[in-house]
Design a protein around this motif. Sequence first.
Motif, PDB file in Angstrom:
ATOM      1  N   LEU A  93       0.823  -1.199   0.000  1.00 31.44           N
ATOM      2  CA  LEU A  93       0.000   0.000   0.000  1.00 31.44           C
ATOM      3  C   LEU A  93       0.863   1.257   0.000  1.00 31.44           C
ATOM      4  N   LEU A  94       1.800   1.339   0.919  1.00 29.37           N
ATOM      5  CA  LEU A  94       2.619   2.544   1.032  1.00 29.37           C
ATOM      6  C   LEU A  94       3.702   2.614  -0.043  1.00 29.37           C
ATOM      7  N   TYR A  95       4.304   1.479  -0.390  1.00 26.37           N
ATOM      8  CA  TYR A  95       5.319   1.488  -1.441  1.00 26.37           C
ATOM      9  C   TYR A  95       4.682   1.861  -2.781  1.00 26.37           C
ATOM     10  N   GLY A  96       3.507   1.318  -3.045  1.00 29.34           N
ATOM     11  CA  GLY A  96       2.784   1.666  -4.267  1.00 29.34           C
ATOM     12  C   GLY A  96       2.437   3.140  -4.308  1.00 29.34           C
ATOM     13  N   ALA A  97       2.051   3.699  -3.168  1.00 24.13           N
ATOM     14  CA  ALA A  97       1.722   5.127  -3.102  1.00 24.13           C
ATOM     15  C   ALA A  97       2.957   5.973  -3.395  1.00 24.13           C
ATOM     16  N   ILE A  98       4.117   5.561  -2.896  1.00 19.12           N
ATOM     17  CA  ILE A  98       5.360   6.285  -3.172  1.00 19.12           C
ATOM     18  C   ILE A  98       5.683   6.227  -4.667  1.00 19.12           C
ATOM     19  N   LEU A  99       5.496   5.060  -5.293  1.00 16.54           N
ATOM     20  CA  LEU A  99       5.732   4.936  -6.736  1.00 16.54           C
ATOM     21  C   LEU A  99       4.803   5.853  -7.533  1.00 16.54           C
ATOM     22  N   ILE A 100       3.530   5.856  -7.165  1.00 15.58           N
ATOM     23  CA  ILE A 100       2.553   6.726  -7.829  1.00 15.58           C
ATOM     24  C   ILE A 100       2.953   8.182  -7.650  1.00 15.58           C
ATOM     25  N   GLN A 101       3.350   8.540  -6.445  1.00 18.70           N
ATOM     26  CA  GLN A 101       3.727   9.919  -6.140  1.00 18.70           C
ATOM     27  C   GLN A 101       4.907  10.368  -6.999  1.00 18.70           C
ATOM     28  N   GLN A 102       5.921   9.522  -7.109  1.00 17.17           N
ATOM     29  CA  GLN A 102       7.100   9.890  -7.890  1.00 17.17           C
ATOM     30  C   GLN A 102       6.776   9.967  -9.377  1.00 17.17           C
ATOM     31  N   ARG A 103       5.992   9.034  -9.862  1.00 17.01           N
ATOM     32  CA  ARG A 103       5.653   9.000 -11.294  1.00 17.01           C
ATOM     33  C   ARG A 103       4.786  10.191 -11.705  1.00 17.01           C
ATOM     34  N   MET A 104       3.851  10.568 -10.828  1.00 16.68           N
ATOM     35  CA  MET A 104       2.914  11.642 -11.165  1.00 16.68           C
ATOM     36  C   MET A 104       3.343  13.012 -10.640  1.00 16.68           C
ATOM     37  N   GLY A 105       4.405  13.053  -9.831  1.00 18.32           N
ATOM     38  CA  GLY A 105       4.906  14.322  -9.303  1.00 18.32           C
ATOM     39  C   GLY A 105       3.947  14.997  -8.341  1.00 18.32           C
ATOM     40  N   LEU A 106       3.362  14.219  -7.433  1.00 14.13           N
ATOM     41  CA  LEU A 106       2.358  14.731  -6.506  1.00 14.13           C
ATOM     42  C   LEU A 106       2.932  14.943  -5.114  1.00 14.13           C
ATOM     43  N   THR A 107       2.262  15.760  -4.335  1.00 18.62           N
ATOM     44  CA  THR A 107       2.588  15.920  -2.919  1.00 18.62           C
ATOM     45  C   THR A 107       1.998  14.731  -2.152  1.00 18.62           C
ATOM     46  N   ASP A 108       2.303  14.646  -0.871  1.00 17.48           N
ATOM     47  CA  ASP A 108       1.731  13.578  -0.051  1.00 17.48           C
ATOM     48  C   ASP A 108       0.206  13.650  -0.049  1.00 17.48           C
TER      49      ASP A 108
END
Length: 69
Positions: free
Chosen positions: A16-31
């Motif tokens: 859950l959290l690792y996937g969220a970090i991947l999504i965040q980096q790929r999409m350039g989003l804040t937390d």
Amino acid sequence: MEFTKNAGRAAKPFRLLYGAILIQQRMGLTDRGVVAAIRDTPALQYFIGLSEYKAVEPFNYSSLAHFRK
């Protein structure tokens, strides 16, 4: 040693959290942005391991900061 049931918040699954970090980096989003994107997108919820779509935040954005430590 046995742990009590009221020993604090339950741990979040790694996927859950690792996937969220991947999504965040790929999409350039804040937390906060990545948590909102996951809340609004069924495909992202599936990617992080949730079995069904729910229109609620799957975790608090502050969990990402703790996970990165």
